[in-house]
Design a protein around this motif. Sequence first.
Motif, PDB file in Angstrom:
ATOM      1  N   GLY A  19       0.802  -1.217   0.000  1.00  0.00           N
ATOM      2  CA  GLY A  19       0.000   0.000   0.000  1.00  0.00           C
ATOM      3  C   GLY A  19       0.837   1.270   0.000  1.00  0.00           C
ATOM      4  N   LEU A  20       2.109   1.118  -0.249  1.00  0.00           N
ATOM      5  CA  LEU A  20       2.998   2.286  -0.239  1.00  0.00           C
ATOM      6  C   LEU A  20       2.523   3.316  -1.276  1.00  0.00           C
ATOM      7  N   GLN A  21       2.352   4.536  -0.818  1.00  0.00           N
ATOM      8  CA  GLN A  21       1.830   5.584  -1.697  1.00  0.00           C
ATOM      9  C   GLN A  21       2.960   6.196  -2.527  1.00  0.00           C
ATOM     10  N   PRO A  22       2.637   6.745  -3.699  1.00  0.00           N
ATOM     11  CA  PRO A  22       3.675   7.443  -4.477  1.00  0.00           C
ATOM     12  C   PRO A  22       4.341   8.514  -3.624  1.00  0.00           C
ATOM     13  N   ASN A  23       5.603   8.727  -3.891  1.00  0.00           N
ATOM     14  CA  ASN A  23       6.426   9.693  -3.153  1.00  0.00           C
ATOM     15  C   ASN A  23       6.554   9.354  -1.673  1.00  0.00           C
ATOM     16  N   SER A  24       6.467   8.065  -1.362  1.00  0.00           N
ATOM     17  CA  SER A  24       6.680   7.685   0.035  1.00  0.00           C
ATOM     18  C   SER A  24       7.852   6.717   0.125  1.00  0.00           C
TER      19      SER A  24
ATOM     20  N   ARG B  46       8.620   4.493  -3.253  1.00  0.00           N
ATOM     21  CA  ARG B  46       7.762   4.523  -4.437  1.00  0.00           C
ATOM     22  C   ARG B  46       7.861   5.916  -5.008  1.00  0.00           C
ATOM     23  N   SER B  48       6.970   7.067  -8.066  1.00  0.00           N
ATOM     24  CA  SER B  48       5.823   7.549  -8.832  1.00  0.00           C
ATOM     25  C   SER B  48       4.788   6.446  -8.807  1.00  0.00           C
ATOM     26  N   GLN B  49       3.754   6.603  -9.636  1.00  0.00           N
ATOM     27  CA  GLN B  49       2.733   5.570  -9.688  1.00  0.00           C
ATOM     28  C   GLN B  49       3.363   4.207  -9.970  1.00  0.00           C
ATOM     29  N   TYR B  52       9.404   2.023  -8.449  1.00  0.00           N
ATOM     30  CA  TYR B  52       9.903   1.825  -7.089  1.00  0.00           C
ATOM     31  C   TYR B  52      11.427   1.802  -7.138  1.00  0.00           C
TER      32      TYR B  52
END
Lengths: 395, 138
Positions: A19-24, B46, B48-49, B52
């Motif tokens: 569930g890692l969100q973008p930019n995390s 992560r 971007s969409q 990774y």
Amino acid sequence: MDMEHRRLGSTGGAEAVLGLQPNSTMSIAYHSLFDSHNDITLLEIDEKLVPDILQQRVTIRGQPDEDAVLCTQSKTYALKFVGTSNSVFLIPPSDKAVEECNEKDDMTIPVASVIKVAPGSMELVEVAPKLDKLKFLLSQNPYSFVEASDMDISHEREKMNTGLYRWDDLADKVQASNEELRSGLQALLAVEIDGYWRVLDDKYMDMILNMLLHDVILNDWSFNALNEDEVLRALETDGFPCNIAMHCLKVYGNKVEEHIGGSCMWRLEERRVCVHFAREILKNGKMKMETFMAEWIRKVPDGMHASFDMLEGEVLTEKLGIETLVYYFSVSSLPSTPAERFNILFQERQKWEWKDLQPYVRDLRVPGLSSEAILLKYTRRTQPTVDAEPVFSAR
Amino acid sequence: MQIQVKCSCGEGDCPEWAILELQGTVEAQPSFQNSLQNLQIGILCRQSQENYTFSVGYHELTGTKVKLKKPMLVLKKIKLQNEEEMGERDVNSLRVELDVIGIIRHKILFKTRPKALISKPQPAVKEKVTQPSSTVPN
Ligand SMILES: [Zn+2]
């Protein structure tokens, strides 16, 4: 920040990774129980088998000296280990029982923990059930007339208890799914007696069938309309227990209609009865065709007609000078794995014409292989001329 | 022998596990090799969409989240050694069950060769790219 000495708690989990969100960002660490899980394996399966497994309808079967198979209710699969040279980090979901430690104030990013590096995974390959073993197990101690009539002789008990198998024993010992095991028992004409699955010895079967045919004549019954209740009652009077009499009806007959006037009706199948007598006659070895046919026709009950084509897959013939000899060679006594089957077939005869071979191979099943492919794999096909019959020999 | 495959998680409730997969092996410094527990392997980001990155020591890998063609079950072997049962029955009764403790449907796959990062502090764990340089000082 000195990463070298930083040891992290193991509170994060798979859901944080997936569930890692973008930019995390998150940290991946070894679990506090890393490496202590040699008892964990991965099994790759078809999506359609997931419900079967989660609803506990799947077992692994095999003796210590056999390669284990996985059985669903209807199919059998070999388990194949496929290794990988990649690093496969396995991350379990977070353990909700373990609360976050309070000393982790310096950690600003979540952590997921790797419990194991998987060396590979198991895959499933559909295979044929190992029913030859079932045949072997049941053949160890066939149910005989002597056993049936000796009600209770305790010193005999011990001897008789060897080679006896309950359903659970068979499921433990035979690598087949429940459905395959059930149809295997049916194909072997096995019957459950006092909780044990048994085959009846030939002599006993012969006795019951002859008694049944005798009763048919005596009572002026029709082969095509046997009243189940009447048959069972008559055979019981003759000394055959009800379950054995019922078994006889199933082996040599078919149910015609449910409940005519409250009782089931059965029809005796001409072919099965005739084949039985052919087998009895050929028990002692090869016979001249004419002698065999004469005796066979004489033995078959009045009203039934023996014809040689009924014996497809049951007997073979051979030429000896001007004579034709016939002998018993039944597909039911051959192994069910193609390699062993063809081995025996080509020992029996070096060359087979298709019309002779077909009855001995049509029941072979290999998951993922067509009948043509099986033939191609185990035989060499030659055709002397374009319109000649193809001939099959060993590869 | 029969081994029952069970799921004690309750109907349809088997938790999803995750896989992080990368080429080659990851090796800890010699001083940590026998005590990997709780040690950090790397940082997953992560970006971007789709993208990774996974930074392990001096190296950065790039990858994507992929759905497995076929799901994988996480099986755990459980020995049921009931002593009274063991006493009565033969060795065959040493019962084992397989518990489905998880299901895996996705993995984050790093297919690329690692890219070197510059000027980072010496990490405890590194990606083994070429030679395992076991002489790296602590
Ligand atoms: Zn589960």
